[in-house]
Write a protein that holds these residues in place. Structure first.
Motif, PDB file in Angstrom:
ATOM      1  N   ILE A 162       7.449  -3.021   1.034  1.00  0.00           N
ATOM      2  CA  ILE A 162       6.416  -2.192   1.648  1.00  0.00           C
ATOM      3  C   ILE A 162       5.091  -2.949   1.723  1.00  0.00           C
ATOM      4  CG2 ILE A 162       5.114  -0.027   1.433  1.00  0.00           C
ATOM      5  CD1 ILE A 162       7.574   1.116  -0.051  1.00  0.00           C
ATOM      6  N   ALA A 163       4.820  -3.777   0.713  1.00  0.00           N
ATOM      7  CA  ALA A 163       3.560  -4.526   0.664  1.00  0.00           C
ATOM      8  C   ALA A 163       3.433  -5.525   1.807  1.00  0.00           C
ATOM      9  CB  ALA A 163       3.438  -5.241  -0.674  1.00  0.00           C
ATOM     10  N   ARG A 164       4.530  -5.878   2.436  1.00  0.00           N
ATOM     11  CA  ARG A 164       4.481  -6.803   3.574  1.00  0.00           C
ATOM     12  C   ARG A 164       4.122  -6.098   4.888  1.00  0.00           C
ATOM     13  NH1 ARG A 164       8.468  -9.628   0.414  1.00  0.00           N
ATOM     14  NH2 ARG A 164      10.184  -8.259   1.083  1.00  0.00           N
ATOM     15  N   GLU A 165       4.060  -4.765   4.854  1.00  0.00           N
ATOM     16  CA  GLU A 165       3.730  -3.981   6.040  1.00  0.00           C
ATOM     17  C   GLU A 165       2.269  -3.526   5.994  1.00  0.00           C
ATOM     18  OE1 GLU A 165       5.876  -3.080   8.559  1.00  0.00           O
ATOM     19  OE2 GLU A 165       7.484  -4.274   7.659  1.00  0.00           O
ATOM     20  N   PRO A 166       1.614  -3.365   7.158  1.00  0.00           N
ATOM     21  CA  PRO A 166       0.290  -2.724   7.156  1.00  0.00           C
ATOM     22  C   PRO A 166       0.410  -1.329   6.539  1.00  0.00           C
ATOM     23  CG  PRO A 166       0.816  -3.636   9.314  1.00  0.00           C
ATOM     24  CD  PRO A 166       2.092  -3.693   8.516  1.00  0.00           C
TER      25      PRO A 166
END
Length: 300
Positions: free
Chosen positions: A186-190
């Motif tokens: 999730i941290a790789r997504e805006p």
């Protein structure tokens, strides 16, 4: 389809686990599982995906949940309509937070008006800090708020429901097909961060506990802004089922995805000054919510 199917389905949807639903209803887990399977066969649709962490609702389940709740509420209202006590009178100064007023309280205010027409419920929207201060100072009699946020030791809380938090993604997002997703994924997504009702503070507590941080693109106090941003593909977010709707204002779809870690639930309930003497009117309001959410439910 019968009353049992709807009741067991809603209990499972609201608790997120068959075991919790069974405990809430005072029945066996096998009875809940059988009822859900029968309901899915009747509807010709899969309502839940069975995960290790619990029962994740499908899009069909999310859409059916609102209808099931409305049917049960109408049945319940019809059942107790002749039990209303018109002799009960009094003024209640009731406070509620933004999320509670928008997504929880309106139905119950309408039902209370039907049951107790002599009650004068004066409602005001306050944030958590103001609720704590005004309960302690006696400016309000009772609050309905996010009990998971209450901090003052002089405030007594009673949780009525626990709303699971899940990842929100736009329709067709790659993570919607991957099953439970990690916070690292999730941290790789805006990320669209909701700030109202201390949502950002709550979010960062579980992010920090897993040594991870979201890639925040926007902070906003508007749930509808979050919904639209996610639905239009501008980012993802983690929010509770209570505020989830499958459509944005523009008519674009949103899906929910289970996370691989346990995210704290959003707990909604009542708050009182521990040392305050409750008025008769306030006790009626407290008993209404206790009976509606915490009393043992018949199995039917």
């Amino acid at each position: 389809m019968n009353f049992k199917h709807l009741k067991y389905f809603v209990a499972t949807a609201e608790t997120g686990q068959v075991s919790r639903a069974a405990k809430l209803l005072s029945i066996s887990q096998s009875a809940v599982t059988s009822a859900i399977r029968e309901l899915e066969a009747i509807l010709g649709a899969t309502l839940f995906i069975r995960r290790a962490q619990g029962m994740e609702m499908t899009e069909a389940g999310q859409q059916f949940l609102q209808s099931a709740r409305e049917i049960l509420e109408r049945i319940d209202a019809a059942r107790v309509l002749d039990q209303r006590d018109s002799d009960i009178t009094g003024v209640i100064r009731l406070a509620a937070t933004y999320t509670v007023i928008g997504y929880f309280l309106p139905y119950h205010l309408g039902r209370l008006t039907q049951l107790y027409p002599g009650l004068d419920i004066q409602i005001v929207e306050l944030n958590r800090q103001s609720i704590e201060q005004q309960l302690l100072s006696g400016q309000i009699d009772m609050a309905v708020a996010l009990t998971s946020n209450i901090q003052n030791s002089g405030i007594e809380t009673e949780t009525l429901l626990k709303s699971p938090r899940r990842l929100w993604v736009p329709i067709g997002h790659p993570m919607s097909d991957d099953g439970p997703v990690t916070l690292q994924d999730i941290a790789r997504e805006p990320y669209i961060m909701l700030t109202v009702d201390e949502a950002a503070h709550t979010s960062m507590k579980y992010w920090n506990s897993h040594n991870c941080a979201p890639n925040i693109k926007l902070r906003t106090s508007s749930v509808e802004a979050v919904r639209s941003m996610v639905a239009n593909g501008h980012g993802v977010t983690i929010l509770s089922d209570m505020v989830y709707r499958p459509w944005s204002l523009e008519g674009r779809r949103i899906e929910t995805v289970q996370t691989s870690v346990d995210i704290p639930t959003m707990d909604v309930g009542m708050a009182f000054h521990k040392q305050a003497q409750l008025s008769d009117a306030t006790r009626v309001l407290r008993d209404y919510f206790t009976t509606s959410f915490l009393s043992p439910k018949p199995a039917f």
